[in-house]
Motif scaffolding. Structure first.
Motif, PDB file in Angstrom:
ATOM      1  N   PHE A 100       0.804  -1.216   0.000  1.00 24.43           N
ATOM      2  CA  PHE A 100       0.000   0.000   0.000  1.00 24.43           C
ATOM      3  C   PHE A 100       0.844   1.276   0.000  1.00 24.43           C
ATOM      4  O   PHE A 100       0.282   2.376  -0.074  1.00 24.43           O
ATOM      5  N   CYS A 101       2.138   1.130   0.096  1.00 24.63           N
ATOM      6  CA  CYS A 101       3.003   2.312   0.114  1.00 24.63           C
ATOM      7  C   CYS A 101       2.860   3.089  -1.198  1.00 24.63           C
ATOM      8  O   CYS A 101       2.837   2.502  -2.290  1.00 24.63           O
ATOM      9  N   GLY A 102       2.757   4.414  -1.108  1.00 22.22           N
ATOM     10  CA  GLY A 102       2.597   5.264  -2.272  1.00 22.22           C
ATOM     11  C   GLY A 102       1.145   5.486  -2.661  1.00 22.22           C
ATOM     12  O   GLY A 102       0.876   6.190  -3.640  1.00 22.22           O
ATOM     13  N   LYS A 103       0.202   4.912  -1.877  1.00 20.98           N
ATOM     14  CA  LYS A 103      -1.226   5.059  -2.189  1.00 20.98           C
ATOM     15  C   LYS A 103      -1.975   5.635  -0.981  1.00 20.98           C
ATOM     16  O   LYS A 103      -1.594   5.400   0.165  1.00 20.98           O
ATOM     17  N   TRP A 104      -3.031   6.363  -1.288  1.00 19.90           N
ATOM     18  CA  TRP A 104      -3.967   6.770  -0.247  1.00 19.90           C
ATOM     19  C   TRP A 104      -4.953   5.631  -0.044  1.00 19.90           C
ATOM     20  O   TRP A 104      -5.525   5.111  -1.000  1.00 19.90           O
TER      21      TRP A 104
ATOM     22  N   ASN B 121     -10.828  13.789  -9.195  1.00 16.64           N
ATOM     23  CA  ASN B 121      -9.647  13.186  -9.816  1.00 16.64           C
ATOM     24  C   ASN B 121      -8.640  12.711  -8.764  1.00 16.64           C
ATOM     25  O   ASN B 121      -7.424  12.870  -8.918  1.00 16.64           O
ATOM     26  N   GLN B 122      -9.162  12.151  -7.695  1.00 15.67           N
ATOM     27  CA  GLN B 122      -8.317  11.620  -6.628  1.00 15.67           C
ATOM     28  C   GLN B 122      -8.594  10.128  -6.475  1.00 15.67           C
ATOM     29  O   GLN B 122      -9.725   9.715  -6.226  1.00 15.67           O
ATOM     30  N   LYS B 123      -7.555   9.337  -6.631  1.00 15.10           N
ATOM     31  CA  LYS B 123      -7.721   7.893  -6.559  1.00 15.10           C
ATOM     32  C   LYS B 123      -7.415   7.422  -5.136  1.00 15.10           C
ATOM     33  O   LYS B 123      -6.301   7.586  -4.640  1.00 15.10           O
ATOM     34  N   ILE B 124      -8.399   6.834  -4.519  1.00 12.54           N
ATOM     35  CA  ILE B 124      -8.277   6.306  -3.163  1.00 12.54           C
ATOM     36  C   ILE B 124      -8.560   4.813  -3.204  1.00 12.54           C
ATOM     37  O   ILE B 124      -9.540   4.373  -3.816  1.00 12.54           O
ATOM     38  N   LEU B 125      -7.717   4.022  -2.560  1.00  9.31           N
ATOM     39  CA  LEU B 125      -7.900   2.569  -2.548  1.00  9.31           C
ATOM     40  C   LEU B 125      -8.755   2.170  -1.338  1.00  9.31           C
ATOM     41  O   LEU B 125      -8.339   2.339  -0.195  1.00  9.31           O
ATOM     42  N   PRO B 126      -9.965   1.625  -1.583  1.00  9.98           N
ATOM     43  CA  PRO B 126     -10.798   1.156  -0.464  1.00  9.98           C
ATOM     44  C   PRO B 126     -10.409  -0.269  -0.074  1.00  9.98           C
ATOM     45  O   PRO B 126     -10.301  -1.154  -0.929  1.00  9.98           O
ATOM     46  N   VAL B 127     -10.203  -0.482   1.227  1.00 10.36           N
ATOM     47  CA  VAL B 127      -9.775  -1.801   1.727  1.00 10.36           C
ATOM     48  C   VAL B 127     -10.700  -2.220   2.862  1.00 10.36           C
ATOM     49  O   VAL B 127     -10.967  -1.436   3.782  1.00 10.36           O
ATOM     50  N   PHE B 128     -11.182  -3.458   2.773  1.00  9.07           N
ATOM     51  CA  PHE B 128     -12.044  -4.024   3.809  1.00  9.07           C
ATOM     52  C   PHE B 128     -11.287  -5.145   4.526  1.00  9.07           C
ATOM     53  O   PHE B 128     -10.868  -6.121   3.905  1.00  9.07           O
ATOM     54  N   VAL B 129     -11.100  -5.003   5.840  1.00  8.99           N
ATOM     55  CA  VAL B 129     -10.419  -6.019   6.649  1.00  8.99           C
ATOM     56  C   VAL B 129     -11.456  -6.699   7.532  1.00  8.99           C
ATOM     57  O   VAL B 129     -12.131  -6.036   8.326  1.00  8.99           O
TER      58      VAL B 129
ATOM     59  N   LEU C 172      -8.074   6.668   7.359  1.00  5.51           N
ATOM     60  CA  LEU C 172      -7.454   7.166   6.132  1.00  5.51           C
ATOM     61  C   LEU C 172      -5.943   7.111   6.334  1.00  5.51           C
ATOM     62  O   LEU C 172      -5.409   7.714   7.266  1.00  5.51           O
ATOM     63  N   LEU C 173      -5.270   6.392   5.448  1.00  3.92           N
ATOM     64  CA  LEU C 173      -3.815   6.244   5.506  1.00  3.92           C
ATOM     65  C   LEU C 173      -3.180   7.002   4.357  1.00  3.92           C
ATOM     66  O   LEU C 173      -3.649   6.916   3.211  1.00  3.92           O
ATOM     67  N   ASN C 174      -2.120   7.743   4.639  1.00  3.67           N
ATOM     68  CA  ASN C 174      -1.409   8.464   3.587  1.00  3.67           C
ATOM     69  C   ASN C 174      -0.449   7.533   2.857  1.00  3.67           C
ATOM     70  O   ASN C 174      -0.284   6.361   3.239  1.00  3.67           O
TER      71      ASN C 174
ATOM     72  N   LYS D  23      -9.731  17.020   1.763  1.00  2.00           N
ATOM     73  CA  LYS D  23      -8.969  18.013   2.534  1.00  2.00           C
ATOM     74  C   LYS D  23      -7.596  17.471   2.888  1.00  2.00           C
ATOM     75  O   LYS D  23      -6.578  18.168   2.770  1.00  2.00           O
ATOM     76  N   GLU D  24      -7.545  16.234   3.345  1.00  2.14           N
ATOM     77  CA  GLU D  24      -6.265  15.644   3.733  1.00  2.14           C
ATOM     78  C   GLU D  24      -5.352  15.431   2.542  1.00  2.14           C
ATOM     79  O   GLU D  24      -4.152  15.699   2.603  1.00  2.14           O
ATOM     80  N   VAL D  25      -5.929  14.966   1.422  1.00  4.84           N
ATOM     81  CA  VAL D  25      -5.115  14.699   0.235  1.00  4.84           C
ATOM     82  C   VAL D  25      -4.552  15.988  -0.347  1.00  4.84           C
ATOM     83  O   VAL D  25      -3.361  16.061  -0.686  1.00  4.84           O
ATOM     84  N   THR D  26      -5.382  17.010  -0.458  1.00  7.31           N
ATOM     85  CA  THR D  26      -4.934  18.266  -1.064  1.00  7.31           C
ATOM     86  C   THR D  26      -3.980  19.036  -0.126  1.00  7.31           C
ATOM     87  O   THR D  26      -3.114  19.766  -0.588  1.00  7.31           O
ATOM     88  N   SER D  27      -4.142  18.881   1.179  1.00 13.28           N
ATOM     89  CA  SER D  27      -3.246  19.578   2.105  1.00 13.28           C
ATOM     90  C   SER D  27      -1.813  19.054   2.011  1.00 13.28           C
ATOM     91  O   SER D  27      -0.865  19.803   2.232  1.00 13.28           O
ATOM     92  N   VAL D  28      -1.657  17.817   1.652  1.00 13.81           N
ATOM     93  CA  VAL D  28      -0.312  17.249   1.497  1.00 13.81           C
ATOM     94  C   VAL D  28       0.305  17.658   0.181  1.00 13.81           C
ATOM     95  O   VAL D  28       1.503  17.942   0.087  1.00 13.81           O
ATOM     96  N   SER D  29      -0.507  17.730  -0.866  1.00 15.68           N
ATOM     97  CA  SER D  29       0.019  18.072  -2.201  1.00 15.68           C
ATOM     98  C   SER D  29       0.352  19.546  -2.342  1.00 15.68           C
ATOM     99  O   SER D  29       1.098  19.944  -3.234  1.00 15.68           O
ATOM    100  N   GLN D  30      -0.198  20.396  -1.476  1.00 13.41           N
ATOM    101  CA  GLN D  30       0.051  21.836  -1.592  1.00 13.41           C
ATOM    102  C   GLN D  30       1.414  22.220  -1.011  1.00 13.41           C
ATOM    103  O   GLN D  30       1.943  21.564  -0.162  1.00 13.41           O
TER     104      GLN D  30
END
Length: 278
Positions: A136-140, A173-181, A245-247, A271-278
């Protein structure tokens, strides 16, 4: 003359005892002195009363110690309990200042500044492939803990996750990987979990594994779960329904509770995704 010498020796002996008590050099600090006094009662016939008493200084010292011993024990015990509670909070709550305590255990609106929730894991996907945290490294990642036999909350959370991820991908246009454990690996086998998640969204990655592996991951992510209302093979699982939510560094940055709707969830994730990219 004999009485005078005897009185003098008694005084010296008493003085030596007092000095030894003050210096603590005697065989025991618990020294008693004897007060010899003529009886003033009628019919005493000159007899002397023997009244053993502790020295005044010793009595005061014992009383002083007893006076402060109880408060010291109380404050010491209270400090020990406070220390355990503080350590427990450090283990259970992520770093950062929460603005709300609603929702899941770490606070639904908590911003994490260096997570202490999470850890390595090795699980099995619905495609029977080994999955670790390194994949999962490199993915939201939007990570949800539940089980497929949940009668109401579980399906609602999966629907919300699916709609929020779809909105983020199509509108923002934000790709988020949904994971069910799953927290019920006994019934949620890879094949069963694959068929179950397909009914909600084929993008949701299902993870299962051995009971010990699932229990370890739940502990690392501070997820509560317990079997309840057992009737043979039919049972429910009481769980906190945590959604994280994992970065891209596999750090937990937000924790969402069941009170969110799809629009609110997608907005908070954005909000979390865009705050990191800015």
């Amino acid at each position: 003359m004999f009485s005078y010498r005897r009185l003098l020796l008694s005084c010296k002996h008493a003085a030596n005892q007092a000095a030894n008590f003050l210096r603590g050099s005697g065989p025991s600090r618990r020294i008693q002195s004897f007060n010899y006094s003529k009886s003033t009662r009628q019919g005493g016939h000159g007899r002397t009363d023997l009244n053993p008493q502790l020295p005044i200084g010793t009595q005061t010292s014992y009383r002083s110690r007893a006076r402060y011993a109880a408060p010291a024990l109380v404050f010491g015990f209270a400090g020990f309990v406070a220390f355990l509670h503080y350590n427990d909070e450090r283990r259970a709550v992520p770093k950062g200042q929460p603005s709300s305590n609603s929702g899941c255990g770490c606070g639904s609106n908590t911003t994490v500044k260096g997570p202490i929730i999470g850890g390595p894991f090795t699980l099995l996907s619905t495609q029977n492939t080994i999955v670790t945290e390194q994949d999962f490294c490199g993915k939201w990642v939007l990570l949800y803990f539940g089980y497929s036999f949940s009668p109401d909350v579980g399906p609602d959370q999966l629907k919300m996750m699916s709609k929020a991820v779809d909105k983020l991908e199509s509108s923002d246009n934000q790709k988020i990987l949904p994971v069910f454990v799953t927290l019920d690996p006994l019934r949620d086998t890879p094949s069963h979990l694959h068929a179950y998640l397909k009914e909600f969204d084929s993008r949701i990655l299902g993870l299962t594994g051995s009971a010990s592996a699932m229990r370890q991951m739940a502990q690392e992510y501070r997820v509560y779960f317990k079997k309840v209302q057992e009737d043979g093979d039919d049972y429910l699982v009481d769980t906190s329904h945590n959604m994280y939510l994992l970065n891209p560094k596999m750090e937990v940055v937000r924790c969402f509770g069941v009170e969110y709707n799809p629009d609110e969830l997608s907005q908070e994730v954005l909000k979390e995704v865009t705050s990191v990219s800015q």
